[in-house]
Design a protein around this motif. Structure first.
Motif, mmCIF file in Angstrom:
data_model
loop_
_atom_site.group_PDB
_atom_site.id
_atom_site.type_symbol
_atom_site.label_atom_id
_atom_site.label_comp_id
_atom_site.label_asym_id
_atom_site.label_seq_id
_atom_site.Cartn_x
_atom_site.Cartn_y
_atom_site.Cartn_z
ATOM 1 N N CYS B 266 0.831 -1.205 0.000
ATOM 2 C CA CYS B 266 0.000 0.000 0.000
ATOM 3 C C CYS B 266 0.868 1.259 0.000
ATOM 4 O O CYS B 266 0.537 2.233 -0.680
ATOM 5 N N ASP B 267 1.967 1.233 0.750
ATOM 6 C CA ASP B 267 2.893 2.379 0.740
ATOM 7 C C ASP B 267 3.337 2.675 -0.683
ATOM 8 O O ASP B 267 3.312 3.817 -1.145
ATOM 9 N N GLU B 268 3.744 1.593 -1.358
ATOM 10 C CA GLU B 268 4.227 1.719 -2.735
ATOM 11 C C GLU B 268 3.124 2.255 -3.660
ATOM 12 O O GLU B 268 3.350 3.169 -4.460
ATOM 13 N N LEU B 269 1.933 1.716 -3.481
ATOM 14 C CA LEU B 269 0.831 2.121 -4.355
ATOM 15 C C LEU B 269 0.439 3.570 -4.121
ATOM 16 O O LEU B 269 0.117 4.298 -5.057
ATOM 17 N N GLU B 270 0.486 3.981 -2.860
ATOM 18 C CA GLU B 270 0.150 5.379 -2.568
ATOM 19 C C GLU B 270 1.155 6.323 -3.204
ATOM 20 O O GLU B 270 0.815 7.396 -3.692
ATOM 21 N N LYS B 271 2.413 5.899 -3.189
ATOM 22 C CA LYS B 271 3.453 6.693 -3.845
ATOM 23 C C LYS B 271 3.146 6.833 -5.335
ATOM 24 O O LYS B 271 3.222 7.905 -5.918
ATOM 25 N N ARG B 272 2.746 5.716 -5.922
ATOM 26 C CA ARG B 272 2.426 5.733 -7.352
ATOM 27 C C ARG B 272 1.217 6.602 -7.645
ATOM 28 O O ARG B 272 1.164 7.267 -8.687
ATOM 29 N N ALA B 273 0.261 6.571 -6.733
ATOM 30 C CA ALA B 273 -0.928 7.403 -6.930
ATOM 31 C C ALA B 273 -0.539 8.872 -6.937
ATOM 32 O O ALA B 273 -1.083 9.671 -7.710
ATOM 33 N N ASN B 274 0.431 9.239 -6.080
ATOM 34 C CA ASN B 274 0.892 10.624 -6.061
ATOM 35 C C ASN B 274 1.623 10.994 -7.349
ATOM 36 O O ASN B 274 1.522 12.117 -7.831
ATOM 37 N N GLN B 275 2.374 10.014 -7.885
ATOM 38 C CA GLN B 275 3.102 10.278 -9.136
ATOM 39 C C GLN B 275 2.213 10.122 -10.361
ATOM 40 O O GLN B 275 2.660 10.300 -11.492
ATOM 41 N N LYS B 276 0.976 9.749 -10.112
ATOM 42 C CA LYS B 276 0.023 9.477 -11.201
ATOM 43 C C LYS B 276 0.560 8.399 -12.154
ATOM 44 O O LYS B 276 0.433 8.509 -13.374
ATOM 45 N N ALA B 277 1.195 7.394 -11.576
ATOM 46 C CA ALA B 277 1.694 6.277 -12.388
ATOM 47 C C ALA B 277 0.608 5.208 -12.417
ATOM 48 O O ALA B 277 0.567 4.320 -11.573
#
Lengths: 401, 444
Positions: B266-277
């Motif tokens: 989830c940490d990783e996914l949240e980071k990606r959500a911020n980067q719009k990846a």
């Protein structure tokens, strides 16, 4: 001594304010936002406010003969609220009339006491109170206050301000420390008790009339009273003679030295109840029963409290229902009917669980918001004040450590 | 039972060990191939899969790391308690220091073996499990010291008689009506009975302290699970299949480790959500699946087809007891006394469940409400109502669901299939047609 007392008073007031700020700060900072902590604080903080007379004094000891000048009544009555409120502001909480130092008065006592003779002004129930208004006017004031408060806050009083509610909650805490489980009344019994509240209200109103009968027809039911007089007797307030709050307050104050224990027990009418004017044996018996009940069942008294019933009448029934201020609301889609709200409810209200959605406030609900706190679905249950949601259930798992 | 040991009432036919082994090896290698292939396809569809997913790939191998771990644990004297359905109170198993594993059966090939005992009308999930039992395929079933079998549907009810041939099976009887006081009493008694049985088997007394610890452990798993589901509500940062795999591994993984890894993901996914990846274009149709449980590894065809078809769909959420329902509801305890904890555990499994095995005056409205909430929360464009042949309860609830979803203008498609690879082509056509419909539709 004088200085010490002053210091004590200032310390108590300042301490409460500081503690309040601290609790609210912790509450805001803490992710879990546990409303139970906030509620406990408000419950404890409202006790000194209700009995403010004890702090800002001078408080008087009960005197006999009853007619005399006791500063507590002068303070809370005419001096503080003016002539229309000789016995203090009436509130729908069990803030007992009998002990010293209370600023507000239980509405039930006032209703009973003012019924007879309702056409009269004059000397009140001892303690130097003089009524400038007739009983009917006083009753109108009491009912106006109670109805307005009931519409605005409803049984929020029961959950958040009532000192006897705090006593019930302390019993829960005591049981928890003793690591004992609680018991549950069956839903049928619980509903029965809830209905019984209205019967109790009706019964004490009728009894007030009956005991007041001598003022009209001279039928002397209570010895030592005269025709046309106020019923200078505890039977003017029949419910108070069985209420568990009176002995609790009076005995606590006696133990703390705010009342003279000898005077409390000295006056004995020699009727059914041999203990005395302030605390009857029936009172003590009910208190003992309710305390035992409260140790086994959560918020035991609140299920049959007639004052709670009075609030319910003016809050949960039409037309009052349409304009009531605080409501518990449920969003149907978000509810999986997991049953947590039903299980955690102290007075075992089932409506929040059973109702499909919308306004789920029920006459038995004391608005303690335990269900909102424990509901694990975001935004399923919410408290609405004047239609606006102010506190919603949230995913409390996020606050786990 | 005495008669059983004599072999007269045994339902599983005696087969030569060699034959069993041969069949097992064939099915096992086919299954391992299917696992590898599914993972390969998931990797292909989502090029920058997070590193953490590798952990779940490993755990998803039913014949790999986790089997070894369980074997070692068993050798050390720890008890393994299997359960066939999510009605089993996992908290109680954990509290007795036993290891809970859910025995789901997603093997297509074993259904054919199952038909040797039961008719082919029977739900393939059950037939598959019977077949797996015949050739001792499922490592979790074989390693279990006891199996908790909640009698939710008819298949599960009769299943215990068959796998009870050489396994200890504890049945739990959930009532068919949730709300009545007698139902609650029955279920509370069942939970207390299971507690006693677990205690007897493990020799560990389930104390209040132990139970509290296990409840809190499961609450943390629920928190991680909900966090993942919450991330899925937004634009796609994870493919539906991968999220489903994460959810399913919770059924047999060590729950504490699973929680840690899911939080990591989830940490990783949240980071990606911020980067719009995004994992796929954000305008991809958002599909929801409900109905019969889809169980890893073989029965992964529907998720595969949805996310690989043209036009592509995103399996944004599911309402399956092998998916979103697994850990959605926490145990909410009011007072940490033994009786309240047991009541809370019992209620979490009975009342919060949206299984179609229940009925009520309003037609299992709980499940409908849950579906509606998910449709709103996850911004679902269309619902695939997936039913395997023989899954009567889900099939019968379709009519009402369809009616209500029609009223809400949500397209719903009834997809009935079997436990077989042979209809993949047909399924693809049907799913593609539905996804085309969703793409062409303009929301008004």
């Amino acid at each position: 001594m004088e200085i010490l007392a002053e210091i004590l008073k200032v310390t108590i007031v300042v301490g409460i304010i500081l503690a309040g700020i601290l609790v609210i700060l912790i509450w805001i900072k803490n992710q879990t936002k546990k409303i139970s902590y906030l509620r406990l604080f408000i419950q404890i903080a409202s006790v000194p406010v209700i009995f403010l007379g004890l702090i800002i004094g001078p408080f008087g000891l009960p005197q006999f003969p009853p007619v005399g000048n006791a500063p507590r009544d002068a303070l809370i009555g005419t001096n503080l609220f003016g002539a229309p409120f000789p016995d203090g502001l009436s509130m729908p909480i069990l803030a007992c009339y009998f002990p010293s130092g209370r600023t507000v008065t239980c509405a039930i006592w006032q209703i009973q006491a003012y019924i007879f003779p309702f056409w009269n002004t004059g000397l009140g129930f001892g303690w130097g109170v003089y009524y400038t208004t007739t009983g009917l006017e006083r009753l109108a004031i009491v009912f106006t206050l109670v109805i307005v408060m009931s519409i605005v806050l409803g049984r929020f009083f029961c959950g958040w301000f009532c000192p006897f509610g705090l006593y019930m909650d302390l019993m829960i805490r005591l049981r928890k420390t003793l690591k004992r489980r609680y018991w549950k009344l069956s839903d049928k019994v619980n509903t029965g008790l809830r209905q019984l509240r209205y019967v109790i209200i009706a019964a004490f109103l009728i009894l007030s009339f009956v005991f007041g009968a001598q003022t009209i027809v001279g039928l002397q039911l209570v010895p030592g009273t005269q025709r046309g007089e106020f019923v200078h007797d505890y039977l003017s307030a029949p419910f108070c003679q069985v209420c568990p709050m009176k002995p609790l307050c009076v005995l606590t104050e006696s133990a703390l030295g705010f009342m003279d224990p000898t005077a409390v027990f000295a006056q004995n009418t020699g009727l059914l109840y041999e203990a005395g004017y302030y605390v009857t044996s029936l009172n003590v018996a009910v208190l003992v029963l309710v305390t035992i009940g409260a140790l086994a069942y959560r918020r035991f008294w609140c299920r049959i409290c007639p004052l709670g019933g009075l609030i319910s009448i003016f809050n949960r029934f039409p037309p009052f229902k349409w304009i009531s201020g605080i409501r518990l609301n449920k969003i149907e889609d978000k509810c999986t009917k997991c049953g947590i709200c039903k299980r955690v409810c102290p007075p075992q209200v089932t409506d929040v669980y059973e109702e499909r959605g919308g306004d789920v406030t029920s006459p038995g609900c004391i608005l303690c918001f335990r269900c909102v706190e424990m509901c694990p679905y975001e935004g399923c249950l919410e408290i609405r004040v004047a239609g606006k949601p102010i506190y919603k259930s949230r995913n409390w798992l996020e606050g786990l450590h | 039972m005495a008669t059983k040991s004599e072999g007269e009432t045994k339902l599983i036919p005696e087969m030569p060990l060699k034959e069993i082994e041969k069949m097992r090896n064939t099915i096992k290698s086919a299954s391992m191939k299917a696992i590898a292939e599914n993972i390969e396809r998931m990797k292909k569809a989502w090029s920058d899969r997070p590193q953490t997913m590798q952990y779940f790939d490993e755990i998803s191998n039913l014949f790999g790391q986790r089997e070894e771990e369980l074997r070692t644990q068993k050798e050390q004297g720890n008890k393994i308690i299997g359960y066939t359905c999510m009605f089993a109170p996992v908290e109680l198993i954990l509290a007795a220091d036993a290891i809970p594993v859910r025995i789901g059966s997603g093997w297509y090939d074993t259904t054919r073996l199952g038909t040797r005992i039961v008719p082919s009308e029977v739900c393939p999930v059950i037939r598959s499990m019977i077949g797996a039992k015949m050739v001792h395929l499922s490592p979790y079933l074989e390693l279990s010291d006891a199996i908790i079998n909640p009698l939710t549907c008819d298949g599960k009810t009769k299943l215990s008689e068959i796998i009870g041939d050489d396994k200890t099976v504890w049945t739990m009887c959930p009532p068919r009506v949730k709300d009545s006081p007698q139902s609650k009493n029955l279920w509370n008694e069942e939970v207390r009975m299971i507690k006693k049985k677990i205690e007897d088997l493990t020799g560990t007394n389930i104390t209040g302290k132990r139970l509290r610890a296990s409840i809190e452990l499961m609450q943390k798993a629920t928190r991680a699970f909900r966090r993942l589901q919450k991330i899925r509500k937004g634009p796609p940062v994870i493919m539906g299949r991968d999220a489903m795999l994460v959810n399913q591994t919770s059924m047999w993984d060590d729950i504490k480790r699973w929680t840690e890894k899911t939080e990591e993901l989830c940490d990783e996914l949240e980071k990606r959500a911020n980067q719009k990846a995004w994992a796929c274009p954000p305008e991809t149709s958002r599909v929801m699946v409900t109905g019969t449980p889809m169980i890893w590894p073989d029965n992964w065809k529907i998720p595969n087809l949805i996310e690989e078809s043209k036009p592509q769909g995103l399996l944004v959420v599911d309402e399956l007891c092998s998916g979103d329902r697994l850990l959605h509801d926490p145990v909410g305890v009011d007072e940490w006394t033994m009786s309240d904890m047991l009541d809370a555990v019992a209620e979490r499994y009975l009342l919060a469940s949206t299984c179609p095995c229940f009925t009520s005056d309003d037609g299992n409205k709980d499940r409908i409400n849950r579906l509606l909430d998910q449709i709103k929360e996850f911004k679902v464009d269309g619902v695939i109502y997936y039913v395997v042949r023989g899954c009567i309860l889900y099939a019968m609830e379709y009519a009402r669901t369809k009616k209500i979803l029609d009223r809400m203008d949500i397209p719903v498609y009834y997809l009935d299939t079997e436990y077989t690879r042979e209809d993949v082509g047909q399924m693809r056509t049907r799913i593609e047609a539905f996804l085309e419909l969703l793409e062409a539709r303009v929301q008004i």
